[in-house]
Design an enzyme around this catalytic site. Sequence first.
Site, PDB file in Angstrom:
ATOM      1  N   GLY A 176     -17.277  50.908  16.809  1.00 49.93           N
ATOM      2  CA  GLY A 176     -16.487  50.810  15.578  1.00 49.93           C
ATOM      3  C   GLY A 176     -16.207  52.225  15.107  1.00 49.93           C
ATOM      4  N   ALA A 177     -15.128  52.785  15.674  1.00 49.73           N
ATOM      5  CA  ALA A 177     -14.843  54.203  15.395  1.00 49.73           C
ATOM      6  C   ALA A 177     -13.718  54.338  14.377  1.00 49.73           C
ATOM      7  CB  ALA A 177     -14.499  54.918  16.700  1.00 49.73           C
ATOM      8  N   GLY A 178     -13.845  53.606  13.257  1.00 44.32           N
ATOM      9  CA  GLY A 178     -12.876  53.753  12.170  1.00 44.32           C
ATOM     10  C   GLY A 178     -13.209  55.005  11.371  1.00 44.32           C
ATOM     11  N   ALA A 220     -15.815  58.389   4.069  1.00 41.58           N
ATOM     12  CA  ALA A 220     -14.808  58.735   5.074  1.00 41.58           C
ATOM     13  C   ALA A 220     -13.583  57.867   4.848  1.00 41.58           C
ATOM     14  CB  ALA A 220     -15.364  58.477   6.480  1.00 41.58           C
ATOM     15  N   LYS A 265     -27.917  48.962  -2.376  1.00 42.41           N
ATOM     16  CA  LYS A 265     -26.511  49.325  -2.169  1.00 42.41           C
ATOM     17  C   LYS A 265     -25.628  48.073  -2.217  1.00 42.41           C
ATOM     18  CE  LYS A 265     -23.530  52.411   0.297  1.00 42.41           C
ATOM     19  NZ  LYS A 265     -23.124  53.045   1.537  1.00 42.41           N
ATOM     20  N   ASN A 290     -17.302  46.255  -6.227  1.00 43.54           N
ATOM     21  CA  ASN A 290     -16.253  46.006  -5.227  1.00 43.54           C
ATOM     22  C   ASN A 290     -15.397  44.799  -5.608  1.00 43.54           C
ATOM     23  OD1 ASN A 290     -16.012  47.566  -2.501  1.00 43.54           O
ATOM     24  ND2 ASN A 290     -18.173  47.632  -3.003  1.00 43.54           N
ATOM     25  N   SER A 325     -13.992  50.567  -2.008  1.00 45.58           N
ATOM     26  CA  SER A 325     -13.424  50.369  -0.658  1.00 45.58           C
ATOM     27  C   SER A 325     -12.799  48.984  -0.503  1.00 45.58           C
ATOM     28  CB  SER A 325     -14.494  50.604   0.396  1.00 45.58           C
ATOM     29  OG  SER A 325     -15.551  49.699   0.193  1.00 45.58           O
TER      30      SER A 325
HETATM   31  P1  NAD Z   1     -12.779  51.142   8.912  1.00 44.44           P
HETATM   32  O1  NAD Z   1     -11.956  50.023   8.387  1.00 44.44           O
HETATM   33  O2  NAD Z   1     -12.231  52.509   8.802  1.00 44.44           O
HETATM   34  O3  NAD Z   1     -13.090  50.870  10.458  1.00 44.44           O
HETATM   35  C1  NAD Z   1     -13.669  49.662  10.888  1.00 44.44           C
HETATM   36  C2  NAD Z   1     -12.856  49.126  12.058  1.00 44.44           C
HETATM   37  O4  NAD Z   1     -11.555  48.740  11.616  1.00 44.44           O
HETATM   38  C3  NAD Z   1     -12.629  50.157  13.158  1.00 44.44           C
HETATM   39  O5  NAD Z   1     -12.727  49.488  14.375  1.00 44.44           O
HETATM   40  C4  NAD Z   1     -11.219  50.640  12.905  1.00 44.44           C
HETATM   41  O6  NAD Z   1     -10.557  51.119  14.031  1.00 44.44           O
HETATM   42  C5  NAD Z   1     -10.552  49.398  12.392  1.00 44.44           C
HETATM   43  N1  NAD Z   1      -9.417  49.746  11.538  1.00 44.44           N
HETATM   44  C6  NAD Z   1      -9.390  50.678  10.550  1.00 44.44           C
HETATM   45  N2  NAD Z   1      -8.165  50.706   9.970  1.00 44.44           N
HETATM   46  C7  NAD Z   1      -7.419  49.772  10.626  1.00 44.44           C
HETATM   47  C8  NAD Z   1      -6.078  49.332  10.490  1.00 44.44           C
HETATM   48  N3  NAD Z   1      -5.268  49.841   9.569  1.00 44.44           N
HETATM   49  N4  NAD Z   1      -5.643  48.355  11.314  1.00 44.44           N
HETATM   50  C9  NAD Z   1      -6.464  47.808  12.252  1.00 44.44           C
HETATM   51  N5  NAD Z   1      -7.762  48.187  12.421  1.00 44.44           N
HETATM   52  C10 NAD Z   1      -8.227  49.152  11.615  1.00 44.44           C
HETATM   53  O7  NAD Z   1     -14.203  50.983   8.252  1.00 44.44           O
HETATM   54  P2  NAD Z   1     -15.226  52.096   7.729  1.00 44.44           P
HETATM   55  O8  NAD Z   1     -14.788  52.560   6.404  1.00 44.44           O
HETATM   56  O9  NAD Z   1     -15.449  53.072   8.801  1.00 44.44           O
HETATM   57  O10 NAD Z   1     -16.519  51.206   7.502  1.00 44.44           O
HETATM   58  C11 NAD Z   1     -17.415  50.825   8.560  1.00 44.44           C
HETATM   59  C12 NAD Z   1     -18.705  50.329   7.920  1.00 44.44           C
HETATM   60  O11 NAD Z   1     -19.305  51.428   7.213  1.00 44.44           O
HETATM   61  C13 NAD Z   1     -18.505  49.227   6.879  1.00 44.44           C
HETATM   62  O12 NAD Z   1     -19.593  48.347   6.878  1.00 44.44           O
HETATM   63  C14 NAD Z   1     -18.466  50.000   5.565  1.00 44.44           C
HETATM   64  O13 NAD Z   1     -18.806  49.195   4.457  1.00 44.44           O
HETATM   65  C15 NAD Z   1     -19.508  51.080   5.853  1.00 44.44           C
HETATM   66  N6  NAD Z   1     -19.380  52.292   5.030  1.00 44.44           N
HETATM   67  C16 NAD Z   1     -18.172  52.932   4.930  1.00 44.44           C
HETATM   68  C17 NAD Z   1     -18.086  54.076   4.133  1.00 44.44           C
HETATM   69  C18 NAD Z   1     -16.788  54.838   3.996  1.00 44.44           C
HETATM   70  O14 NAD Z   1     -16.709  55.749   3.150  1.00 44.44           O
HETATM   71  N7  NAD Z   1     -15.761  54.600   4.813  1.00 44.44           N
HETATM   72  C19 NAD Z   1     -19.222  54.531   3.450  1.00 44.44           C
HETATM   73  C20 NAD Z   1     -20.434  53.873   3.622  1.00 44.44           C
HETATM   74  C21 NAD Z   1     -20.506  52.744   4.420  1.00 44.44           C
END
Ligand code: NAD
Length: 313
Positions: free
Chosen positions: A7-9, A132, A188, A196, A261
Site C-alpha cells: 500500500g504505497a499511497g 502525508a 487514536k 473524522n 482525512s
Molecule cells: P492513500 O489513500 O494515500 O493510499 C492507500 C491506497 O490507496 C494506496 O494503494 C494508494 O495507491 C491508493 N490510492 C491513493 N489515492 C488514490 C486515487 N486517487 N485513486 C485510486 N487509488 C488511490 O492512504 P494513506 O493516506 O497513505 O493511508 C494509509 C493508512 O495510513 C490508512 O489506514 C490511514 O488512515 C493511515 N494514516 C495515514 C496518514 C496520512 O497522513 N496520510 C497518517 C496516519 C495514518
Amino acid sequence: MRIAIAGAGAMGSRIGLMLHETGNEVILIDRWPEHIEAIRKNGLIGEFDDRKIVAQLPIYSPEEIIEEHETVDLIVALTKSMQLEQMFHDIQPIIGSKTFVFCLLNGLGHEETLAKFVPKENIIFGTTTWTAGLAGPGHAKLVGSGSIEMENLAPSGKAFTLEVLEVFQNARLNPIYSQNVRYSIWKKACINGTLNGLCTILDCNIAEFGSLTVAREMIEAIVAEFAAVADAEQIHLDHSEMIDAIEATYDPQTQGLHFPSMYQDLIRNQRKTEIDYINGAVWRKGQLAGINTPYCAFLTQLIHGKEELLKAK
Ligand code: NAD
C-alpha cells in the site's frame, strides 16, 4: 533490510522513501495503475519541507508480486483499512516464515485480519503522528515531522521489533518502543471516531466543529461508546484524557484549520472511507459484547449514506 511497502499511497510513499534514503532495499506494492505507471516512468517524487527527491523504487501490483515470489524481511502495511485483507491475500508468496509485518494503518480490527496470513509472533503494531498526502500519482507531499510507536504482539517478536526500531531510527522516523500499543491504537481511533465522521457530515474543519454548541455533548457520547467497548477488550480509555486530546485539536494555530482525512477522501475526492474500521468497528464489537453504541452506529450509517450519494469508489 529488505522491506516491502504494501500500500504505497501517501503514507506508504513517505515511509518507503525515508527507509530507501538510508540504504534499505525497498519495494513498493500497490494497485493503482496510474500511480504504478507514473513511478515507473518518473520515479517516486517526494516533496519534503526542505528538499525534493526522486527515487527509482521498484513498484509492483500484487499480481506481479505473485510471479516474482521472493520473500522479504519486513512488510510495512499501509493500505487503507478496507484494502488490507485483499492485499495480504494476494502477496502471500513474499511472506516467508521469518517475515514480519508492521501494521501502521489507522483503525481497529486489523489484528484479526493479519492473523489470517501471519503468525501473531511475527506481527508488530504501531501508530504514527507523521502525515502525508499525494499531489497526484507518483508524487507525495511530505510536510512536517512526526513519530512512530511500535510494539510486537507476542513477546517472542521483541528482538526483531527492536531491529526494526533501529532501522526506523536510522531513517529519522523517530520511533519509540511502546509499552501498550493497543491503548495508543484505541486512543487514536477514538479521536478519529469523533472528528473524522462529524466534520465530514457537517462539512466543516476541526475548529468550526469545535466552535459548535453541541460539540462537547456529541464527543462525550462517542467517547463513552469507545470507552465501553474498549473496556470489554481490557483497554481502559480515560474519558477526560480523550476529551482533552480531542478538544486540543480545535486550536486554529495547530490542527484546527485542517479538514480530517475522511473529509478529504470522501468530500474532496469521492473515495470510500475507513468508517467501518473506526465507528463501525465499535458498533460491530459492541454488538458482540452486548453494548449499545447508537452514536457510532448512526455516524457509520450517515457516512455510508454520503458515500452512496457521492458515488464514492
Ligand atoms: P492513500 O489513500 O494515500 O493510499 C492507500 C491506497 O490507496 C494506496 O494503494 C494508494 O495507491 C491508493 N490510492 C491513493 N489515492 C488514490 C486515487 N486517487 N485513486 C485510486 N487509488 C488511490 O492512504 P494513506 O493516506 O497513505 O493511508 C494509509 C493508512 O495510513 C490508512 O489506514 C490511514 O488512515 C493511515 N494514516 C495515514 C496518514 C496520512 O497522513 N496520510 C497518517 C496516519 C495514518
